[in-house]
Design a protein around this motif. Structure first.
Motif, short mmCIF file in Angstrom:
data_model
loop_
_atom_site.label_atom_id
_atom_site.label_comp_id
_atom_site.label_asym_id
_atom_site.label_seq_id
_atom_site.Cartn_x
_atom_site.Cartn_y
_atom_site.Cartn_z
N MET A 1 0.85 -1.18 0.00
CA MET A 1 0.00 0.00 0.00
C MET A 1 0.89 1.24 0.00
N THR A 2 0.64 2.13 -0.92
CA THR A 2 1.35 3.39 -0.98
C THR A 2 0.62 4.38 -0.09
N SER A 3 1.37 5.12 0.69
CA SER A 3 0.74 6.12 1.58
C SER A 3 0.11 7.23 0.76
N PRO A 4 -1.11 7.62 1.12
CA PRO A 4 -1.75 8.73 0.42
C PRO A 4 -1.06 10.05 0.77
N ALA A 5 -1.38 11.06 0.00
CA ALA A 5 -0.82 12.38 0.24
C ALA A 5 -1.31 12.93 1.58
N TRP A 6 -0.49 13.73 2.20
CA TRP A 6 -0.86 14.40 3.44
C TRP A 6 -1.69 15.64 3.11
N PRO A 7 -2.50 16.11 4.05
CA PRO A 7 -3.24 17.36 3.81
C PRO A 7 -2.26 18.52 3.61
N PRO A 8 -2.66 19.51 2.82
CA PRO A 8 -1.79 20.67 2.58
C PRO A 8 -1.34 21.30 3.90
N GLY A 9 -0.05 21.58 3.99
CA GLY A 9 0.52 22.22 5.17
C GLY A 9 0.81 21.25 6.31
N LEU A 10 0.35 20.01 6.18
CA LEU A 10 0.60 19.03 7.23
C LEU A 10 1.45 17.86 6.74
N ASP A 11 2.08 18.02 5.60
CA ASP A 11 2.97 16.97 5.13
C ASP A 11 4.25 17.04 5.97
N PRO A 12 4.92 15.91 6.15
CA PRO A 12 6.11 15.89 7.01
C PRO A 12 7.20 16.89 6.63
N GLY A 13 7.32 17.21 5.36
CA GLY A 13 8.35 18.15 4.94
C GLY A 13 8.09 19.60 5.30
N SER A 14 6.84 19.98 5.49
CA SER A 14 6.54 21.39 5.78
C SER A 14 5.97 21.63 7.17
N ALA A 15 5.61 20.57 7.88
CA ALA A 15 5.04 20.73 9.22
C ALA A 15 6.14 21.11 10.22
N ALA A 16 5.75 21.82 11.25
CA ALA A 16 6.71 22.21 12.29
C ALA A 16 7.21 21.00 13.07
N VAL A 17 6.35 19.99 13.22
CA VAL A 17 6.69 18.79 13.98
C VAL A 17 6.29 17.56 13.18
N PHE A 18 7.18 16.56 13.17
CA PHE A 18 6.87 15.28 12.55
C PHE A 18 7.44 14.18 13.44
N ALA A 19 6.59 13.20 13.74
CA ALA A 19 7.03 12.04 14.53
C ALA A 19 6.61 10.77 13.80
N HIS A 20 7.52 9.81 13.74
CA HIS A 20 7.28 8.53 13.07
C HIS A 20 7.70 7.41 14.02
N ASN A 21 6.77 6.50 14.30
CA ASN A 21 7.05 5.32 15.10
C ASN A 21 6.54 4.10 14.35
N GLU A 22 7.20 2.98 14.54
CA GLU A 22 6.68 1.74 13.96
C GLU A 22 7.10 0.55 14.80
N LEU A 23 6.37 -0.52 14.59
CA LEU A 23 6.59 -1.75 15.33
C LEU A 23 6.12 -2.90 14.45
#
Length: 157
Positions: free
Chosen positions: A1-23
């Motif tokens: 599954m390919t991740s869908p696009a993020w909402p405008p202004g909330l994509d990881p590259g332009s947001a002030a904060v981005f956190a990614h966790n996985e398990l």
């Protein structure tokens, strides 16, 4: 599954904060999914979620569900924006000068089980001012959330 696009202004590259966790877990997505959708039960197994309020008669999250909850000590209003059964769940949220987007992805793992990814972005004045602290808090708490999800799904078998 390919991740869908993020909402405008909330994509990881332009947001002030981005956190990614996985398990990665031996449990299949179909076992985790119902536990994740029962947002009213989150406080039982995720200490950073409190006072989750779903619409009357709503047993769990679904596409378009609006809900309120307290997390990181803030009362947040959220709406489910993405919903693909046993694969993708995402909602937006806003509180105290910050707007966020939280996404869960469940990917089948080779040999069974799945890889669970949770990501969150934040924008706004509060997020810009407290970005390093907010990111650290999200990383720690979301790891607890992942672990609690797996533990709860395991216990329900």
């Amino acid at each position: 599954m390919t991740s869908p696009a993020w909402p405008p202004g909330l994509d990881p590259g332009s947001a002030a904060v981005f956190a990614h966790n996985e398990l990665t877990t031996h449990l299949p997505a179909e076992r985790l999914w119902p536990v994740l959708l029962r947002a009213g039960d989150w406080p039982r197994w995720y200490a950073n979620a409190r006072r989750v309020s779903l619409p009357d008669g709503c047993a769990g999250l679904a596409e378009g569900t609006a809900f309120r909850w307290t997390t990181f000590g803030l009362r947040v209003s959220s709406t489910v924006r993405e919903f693909v059964p046993a694969r993708l769940l995402a909602w937006d949220g806003s509180a105290l000068g910050s707007t966020g987007y939280h996404r869960w992805e469940l990917h089948p793992a080779p040999g069974g089980g799945c890889r669970v990814v949770t990501q969150e972005t934040q924008r706004g004045p509060a997020a810009r001012l407290a970005a390093p602290l907010m990111r650290r808090g999200l990383l720690v708490q979301h790891q607890h959330w992942l672990e609690g999800l797996v533990r709860t799904a395991q216990e329900e078998t």
